[in-house]
Design a protein around this motif. Structure first.
Motif: not given
Length: 313
Positions: A52-55, A62-64, A68-71, A76-77
């Motif tokens: 959930t991109t909180l950490m 990881a892709r949601v 990509d949750v990192a970039t 994602v949000r």
């Protein structure tokens, strides 16, 4: 959204010297319920926080919803909703005001506001308490309000981290009904829970996480078959029939009082057909026939070495 709502490969996370996630891999098809089980400290909440991109993760991808949750954290949000372990409601506001606040933050049109709030209050059985401060709500009511607030943005993927903790049985079943309705509308649910019955009732697929590693994945039925103990129970009307069946089914366990046999089995159709054909070959008829499999409690204990009572502490 792609056919896979969530895709995780080699996800790693550590806090100092403590490794919390050790390269986990998982895939969640869109429009399904995926349940992550594990004892406390296994890494469930850390997994949710990363997805959930909180950490930030230390490694892996990881892709949601294809992002990509990192970039692509903002993307994602925009498509997810999150209900954490503790209800995130403003206790100084009423239930209706909490929902209205979320509507305002999501920039709903003015003409739509009342309907959105009213629909959610009714859906979560909060109409009678809508004008009361959230500080007067029970723990279960706070959980329901928290999830209702999550739904304001119409997310297509919802992360529920132990969502029914503190709910009474009736409220839990209400929540289950709501979750099933969301999935029927095409929403994907990523669920962590301490209630094995909950995962069994709701999840299309289950993964068991222990000490940062996924030790098993599959449907609830597939996981149950991993644990010895599946058997067929045959009940007969007379002692003579029981004796005859026991003579040909030599690996069975007798229960003379119940006129029943317990026959080890994998529960599959092939083995069941062979068992019935064997009885038919000797013209033996059972009054009752049932298949018994281990439940997810048995699976949890066998795979993690912890009982669910320990996990819930």
């Amino acid at each position: 959204m792609t056919d896979s709502a969530i895709e995780v490969s080699g996800l790693r996370k550590a806090f100092g010297d403590k490794v919390v996630l050790e390269g986990i891999d998982l895939e969640v098809p869109a429009g399904t319920v995926f349940s992550l089980l594990g004892p406390n400290g296994a890494g469930k909440t850390t997994t949710v926080n990363v997805l959930t991109t909180l950490m930030a993760a230390d490694g892996g991808t990881a892709r949601v919803a294809g992002h990509d949750v990192a970039t692509e954290a903002k993307a994602v949000r925009s498509v997810i909703g999150v209900t954490g372990q503790f209800a995130a409601v403003d206790e100084l506001l009423t239930g209706q005001e909490n929902l209205q606040l979320m509507v305002d933050l999501n920039r709903r049109s003015a003409g739509d506001d009342r309907r959105v709030v009213a629909d959610l209050l009714e859906r979560f059985e909060l109409v009678e308490s809508a004008q009361k401060p959230a500080s007067t709500y029970s723990g279960g009511m706070r959980r329901k309000l928290d999830l209702a607030m999550t739904l304001v943005g119409n997310p297509r993927i919802i992360f529920l981290d132990e969502p029914t903790t503190g709910l009474d049985p009736r409220s839990r079943r209400t929540m289950w009904s709501i979750i099933r309705g969301l999935v029927a509308d095409g929403v994907t649910i990523f669920l962590t829970t301490q209630y094995l019955e909950e995962a069994d009732q709701l999840a299309d697929r289950v993964a068991v996480l222990d000490q940062g590693r996924l030790v098993a994945q599959g449907t609830p039925e597939e996981l149950k078959r991993l644990v010895p103990g599946t058997h067929v129970r045959l009940r007969f009307t007379t002692a003579a029939e029981l004796d005859a069946a026991a003579r040909i089914l030599t690996d069975a366990t007798r229960d003379d009082e119940a006129l029943a046999l317990r026959v080890p089995s994998d529960g599959g159709t092939k083995s069941l057909r062979a068992l019935l054909d064997r009885l038919d070959e000797y013209a033996i008829s059972a009054e009752e026939f049932s298949v018994h499999t281990p439940d997810l409690d048995d699976v949890f204990l066998a795979l993690t070495g912890h009982s669910t009572e320990v996990a819930a502490k």
